[in-house]
Design an enzyme around this catalytic site. Structure first.
Site, PDB file in Angstrom:
ATOM      1  CG  ASP A  33      38.505  38.233  43.687  1.00 31.46           C
ATOM      2  OD1 ASP A  33      37.700  37.478  43.121  1.00 31.46           O
ATOM      3  OD2 ASP A  33      38.923  38.016  44.829  1.00 31.46           O
ATOM      4  CG  ASP A  92      45.294  40.284  44.097  1.00 30.03           C
ATOM      5  OD1 ASP A  92      44.159  40.567  43.673  1.00 30.03           O
ATOM      6  OD2 ASP A  92      45.524  39.265  44.770  1.00 30.03           O
TER       7      ASP A  92
HETATM    8  N1  GLY Z   1      40.564  39.371  46.355  1.00 31.88           N
HETATM    9  C1  GLY Z   1      40.431  38.419  47.390  1.00 31.88           C
HETATM   10  C2  GLY Z   1      39.288  38.689  48.274  1.00 31.88           C
HETATM   11  O1  GLY Z   1      38.371  39.421  47.936  1.00 31.88           O
HETATM   12  O2  GLY Z   1      39.305  38.153  49.361  1.00 31.88           O
END
Ligand code: GLY
Length: 370
Positions: free
Chosen positions: A155, A94
């Site tokens: 993601d 992330d």
């Molecule tokens: N990246 C985690 C979510 O979309 O909740």
């Protein structure tokens, strides 16, 4: 009313409300609301994956109002987040969400060395998560429960622009090469024939072989978590923008076509397109993120269906899900964190961030942090 004028009028309401919201939450790091009040992910939660979105909202407000108050607060956030850069557990796939919307954008705008330093540390760490045997970027760190050494998640497509940026900045192709290899593996391993997308795929971390997928934050195995579909649409559109590889635009369109065909007549997006019919769980964040991706696909392809779907969702969000009362912290209500977890239908910082970003695209206000 013409769409651009409509979006500008909604953005006027956004800036009016956010003046009160940001003043009240100025030194917090907001994530999610309870009874209309934002929590605070500062302190022990400073590594939380969404913390960059508060920076993104502050930049949006700075651009929309020209008020340096917002930029000063963004810089305060960036400095708070520095703790993460000295803690291996606080860095993850992330890194893109966390530093693209804070230090990278700051550096691109003002050229300051400290923001450049943060951004390159984050990019190097992200590239270091690449597993050359499976050609994927590992998702989460060890959590003491799951063996996720071989896990990748959809993601992560949204984090790849940190790597594209690092290659552009340093003229070293390593970062971009990692991003391209990951994106190529995602096309092969995550995208189903009907255009829907898995959330989590597990690879053998030694051989790289694909083992299985998991339902992750969606309804279950084989389901269609709507925010995951949205990450894929916007993520592949961004990979196309940074590389020009047609396969990425084709993939963005394939998932977008599936998403558009699944939008209910109400334009209110469920948490999972395959959730049981008697469940009405919504996720407005999926609508805002998908709208941003669809608008980029429209800008590239000029195919009107992408614009119309995005506009339909945005007009519905603003008519039915926006809360303009300045005493309530979030703008868009009914965001869902995960189908099977308790945080349902709340205000979530990234829902507001992408709603504003999408409106800025319709209003033709320049802001592109990805
Ligand atoms: N990246 C985690 C979510 O979309 O909740």
């Amino acid at each position: 009313m013409d769409d651009r004028k409509w979006a500008s009028e909604i953005l006027d309401k956004v800036t009016c409300k956010m003046k009160a919201v940001v003043s009240r939450n100025a030194h917090k790091v907001p994530y999610i609301t309870t009874d209309g009040i934002y929590d605070n992910r500062d302190g022990d939660d400073i590594s939380w994956w969404t913390n960059g979105f508060w920076g993104g909202v502050l930049w949006e407000m700075n651009i929309l109002t020209g008020d340096s108050f917002y930029a000063d607060l963004e810089y305060e956030l960036e400095e708070k987040m520095d703790r993460n850069l000295m803690s291996a557990d606080s860095l993850s796939h992330d890194n893109g969400f966390m530093w693209l919307l804070t230090s990278v954008y700051h550096y691109k705008r003002y050229g300051n060395r400290s923001s450049l330093n943060r951004s390159l540390l984050a990019a190097n760490n992200l590239a270091g998560r690449f597993n050359p045997n499976g050609c994927f970027i590992r998702a989460w760190n060890d959590n003491g429960v799951d063996d996720c050494r071989g896990w990748a998640i959809i993601d992560c497509m949204m984090n790849l622009p940190l790597l594209y940026w690092a290659s552009e900045e340093t003229k070293d192709p390593r970062f971009r090469n990692v991003a391209i290899k990951h994106a190529d593996r995602v096309i092969e391993s995550f995208i189903r024939p009907d255009g829907s997308v898995c959330h989590i795929v597990e690879f053998d971390p030694e051989t790289g072989e694909r083992i299985r997928s998991y339902g992750g934050q969606g309804y279950g195995h084989g389901s269609s978590w709507t925010r995951g579909q949205a990450w894929a649409i916007y993520g592949f559109a961004l990979s196309y923008i940074h590389t020009g590889k047609e396969a990425y635009l084709d993939t963005a369109k394939k998932v977008a076509d599936y998403f558009i065909a699944s939008i209910p007549s109400s334009y209110l997006i469920p948490a999972d397109f395959r959730q049981p019919e008697d469940v009405s769980l919504e996720d407005t964040t999926a609508a805002s993120i998908a709208a941003c991706g669809l608008l980029e696909i429209y800008r590239i392809s000029n195919e009107k269906k992408y614009y119309e779907a995005a506009l339909g969702m945005l007009r519905t969000l603003s008519a039915k899900r926006a809360v303009w009362n300045p005493d309530i912290d979030s703008i868009i209500e009914k965001g869902t964190v995960a189908y099977h977890e308790g945080e349902h239908e709340r205000g979530i910082i990234y829902g507001d961030y992408y709603f504003i970003e999408a409106l800025m695209k319709i209003a033709e206000i320049q802001f592109f942090p990805w």
